[in-house]
Design an enzyme around this catalytic site. Sequence first.
Site, mmCIF file in Angstrom:
data_model
loop_
_atom_site.group_PDB
_atom_site.id
_atom_site.type_symbol
_atom_site.label_atom_id
_atom_site.label_comp_id
_atom_site.label_asym_id
_atom_site.label_seq_id
_atom_site.Cartn_x
_atom_site.Cartn_y
_atom_site.Cartn_z
ATOM 1 N N TYR A 84 0.753 -1.222 0.400
ATOM 2 C CA TYR A 84 0.004 -0.049 0.077
ATOM 3 C C TYR A 84 0.816 1.272 -0.017
ATOM 4 O O TYR A 84 0.361 2.221 -0.118
ATOM 5 C CB TYR A 84 -1.095 0.077 1.244
ATOM 6 C CG TYR A 84 -1.686 -1.025 1.374
ATOM 7 C CD1 TYR A 84 -3.304 -0.785 0.892
ATOM 8 C CD2 TYR A 84 -1.662 -2.396 1.570
ATOM 9 C CE1 TYR A 84 -4.421 -1.549 1.043
ATOM 10 C CE2 TYR A 84 -2.441 -3.349 1.950
ATOM 11 C CZ TYR A 84 -3.967 -2.948 1.630
ATOM 12 O OH TYR A 84 -4.820 -3.768 1.684
ATOM 13 N N ASN A 154 -6.914 3.722 -3.334
ATOM 14 C CA ASN A 154 -7.705 2.803 -2.499
ATOM 15 C C ASN A 154 -9.029 3.282 -1.822
ATOM 16 O O ASN A 154 -8.694 4.266 -0.949
ATOM 17 C CB ASN A 154 -6.844 1.956 -1.757
ATOM 18 C CG ASN A 154 -7.437 0.929 -0.677
ATOM 19 O OD1 ASN A 154 -7.860 -0.242 -1.407
ATOM 20 N ND2 ASN A 154 -7.558 1.194 0.479
ATOM 21 N N GLU A 155 -10.030 2.784 -2.269
ATOM 22 C CA GLU A 155 -11.146 3.100 -1.271
ATOM 23 C C GLU A 155 -11.703 4.646 -1.151
ATOM 24 O O GLU A 155 -12.119 5.244 -0.225
ATOM 25 C CB GLU A 155 -11.232 2.595 -0.088
ATOM 26 C CG GLU A 155 -11.483 1.294 -0.050
ATOM 27 C CD GLU A 155 -11.495 0.556 1.555
ATOM 28 O OE1 GLU A 155 -11.812 1.117 2.387
ATOM 29 O OE2 GLU A 155 -11.725 -0.833 1.494
ATOM 30 N N ASP A 196 -16.204 -2.151 -0.601
ATOM 31 C CA ASP A 196 -17.420 -2.866 -1.020
ATOM 32 C C ASP A 196 -18.757 -2.005 -0.395
ATOM 33 O O ASP A 196 -19.392 -2.380 0.352
ATOM 34 C CB ASP A 196 -17.654 -4.274 -0.562
ATOM 35 C CG ASP A 196 -18.735 -5.060 -0.942
ATOM 36 O OD1 ASP A 196 -19.033 -4.674 -2.280
ATOM 37 O OD2 ASP A 196 -18.778 -6.067 -0.541
ATOM 38 N N ARG A 201 -21.697 0.276 -5.724
ATOM 39 C CA ARG A 201 -20.167 -0.611 -6.005
ATOM 40 C C ARG A 201 -20.349 -0.812 -7.590
ATOM 41 O O ARG A 201 -19.287 -0.812 -8.311
ATOM 42 C CB ARG A 201 -20.055 -1.994 -5.342
ATOM 43 C CG ARG A 201 -21.098 -3.203 -5.883
ATOM 44 C CD ARG A 201 -20.723 -4.185 -5.090
ATOM 45 N NE ARG A 201 -20.848 -4.558 -3.683
ATOM 46 C CZ ARG A 201 -22.005 -4.910 -3.046
ATOM 47 N NH1 ARG A 201 -23.119 -5.428 -3.945
ATOM 48 N NH2 ARG A 201 -22.242 -5.046 -1.920
ATOM 49 N N GLU A 256 -8.885 -7.432 -1.285
ATOM 50 C CA GLU A 256 -8.800 -7.642 0.065
ATOM 51 C C GLU A 256 -9.748 -8.833 0.472
ATOM 52 O O GLU A 256 -11.190 -8.355 -0.043
ATOM 53 C CB GLU A 256 -8.980 -6.442 1.021
ATOM 54 C CG GLU A 256 -7.891 -5.368 0.938
ATOM 55 C CD GLU A 256 -8.190 -4.275 1.724
ATOM 56 O OE1 GLU A 256 -9.170 -4.262 2.577
ATOM 57 O OE2 GLU A 256 -7.432 -3.009 1.736
ATOM 58 N N TYR A 288 -6.432 -10.342 3.523
ATOM 59 C CA TYR A 288 -5.960 -9.229 4.351
ATOM 60 C C TYR A 288 -5.790 -9.746 5.720
ATOM 61 O O TYR A 288 -6.831 -10.390 6.272
ATOM 62 C CB TYR A 288 -7.152 -8.118 4.307
ATOM 63 C CG TYR A 288 -6.579 -6.822 4.946
ATOM 64 C CD1 TYR A 288 -6.039 -5.922 4.390
ATOM 65 C CD2 TYR A 288 -6.784 -6.768 6.377
ATOM 66 C CE1 TYR A 288 -5.793 -4.662 5.158
ATOM 67 C CE2 TYR A 288 -6.591 -5.345 7.101
ATOM 68 C CZ TYR A 288 -5.943 -4.479 6.338
ATOM 69 O OH TYR A 288 -5.645 -3.374 7.113
#
Length: 466
Positions: A84, A154-155, A196, A201, A256, A288
Amino acid sequence: MKFVSVVLSALAVASVALADLNPIVVKGNAFFDSVTGDRFYIKGVDYQPPDANGETTDPLMDYNICSRDVPYIKALGMNTIRVYHVDNAVDHSACMQLLQNNGIYLLLDVATADVAISRDYPMYSYNYVLLQHNFATIDAFSNYTNVLGFVAANEVVNAVNTTDTATVLKAVIRDMKKYISMQSPRTIPVGYCAADVAENRYQLAHYLNCGDVTERAEFFGLNDYSWCGASSYTVSGYNQKVANFNNYSIPLFFSEYGCNNVEPREFTEVQAIYSSQMIPVFSGGLVYEYIQEANDYGLVQVSSDLKNVTPLVDYYNLQYQFNHTQIPSGDGNYHPNNNASDCPAYVQGLWEANNTLPPMPSQASQYLISGAGTPLGTDGPSNQWVPSSALSSGPPGSTASTSSFASATSMASLADSTSSASSTASAVASRGAAASSILRHGAGLNSFVVPVVVILLSFALGLVVF
């Protein structure tokens, strides 16, 4: 013991220099070995071991750390790690060669705690500092043939009210792809790893796969924890994800997985993920996570001096599942000719991304021709620039006009005058648990800028004396 022999075998492999791994390429909705033509399935783990102080650090710059862990990752039967956070200004050659020697690919996030897309002010965070950092990270890793792909973010879309960030996300993906096409020795896929979020999504996945080919993501990772305990293909909802993504035209995988609501984790989802039911649509996944931290998702425990690793029950359970899961042969009935997605319709409060992307900041365009230049690493300036007018009026909305895009990208011209403020922001920002949270769950700008602005204003007004 059988496990000891496996680890010793992995250690022996680690000491032998092998030929570089073949690059992985995208064909249709799947990954393939560019030389053998074999289908490639991600069998991996999310890997971000903290330093001795529990703070986020680059695990690929310290050979003592990666050589400690690679044998255990190899013994699980894994072929990929996701990292990451890295420092693009340091040397990674020793660890990258060790991964090569053990048949392990790298999926690499380009964001850091100080350089990332902001959820609060996405348009203002889209500036040349962000792109120089991303491009320099590409430069630092593009020569390694075992780099599977780059994760642009990421996210950053993590709720129904953060979908406006997807506009900048898609612009960043476009820019990274263009930089790779002009500066990288080979094509390397660029994609995104998503939270998610049930409400959006599918809108997000299709948004990143719609429009002009130069703007589309080349893979989509889903951080998914829906299989918990003694679940099943249907109870977990995996069957619905397969059905809903059946026509998706780029590789899809779990970036993940591994719900820990029930402990110890049995990882029975492994058999489903690599089954004939799922591989026509999904290309594997990453568990993860490797190191045990406070969130209790670890596979191994590391000693306080960082020298020794102790596998936990979850490690052995996962090893058992991989050892007893046979991936079907052949191409897995992948879909070579699915069409790109239709762009999702604008729905206020649910999906507010703009289909017209902002142009690349003019000061970043030079990097396409001349390269990113000297990497600035994790001690470089932050890209989190926000004018006081924006802080007082609140975050800009997703309905921003073209002029708003221009205003946001023009913030790059403040680099010289704000360099000291950026350094202050970098110094103030926590590089411990807060940094880890940002890297793994996206950046929220208020945690960086607002405290600094308050301190500076208080000082100017004489409310704080240093």
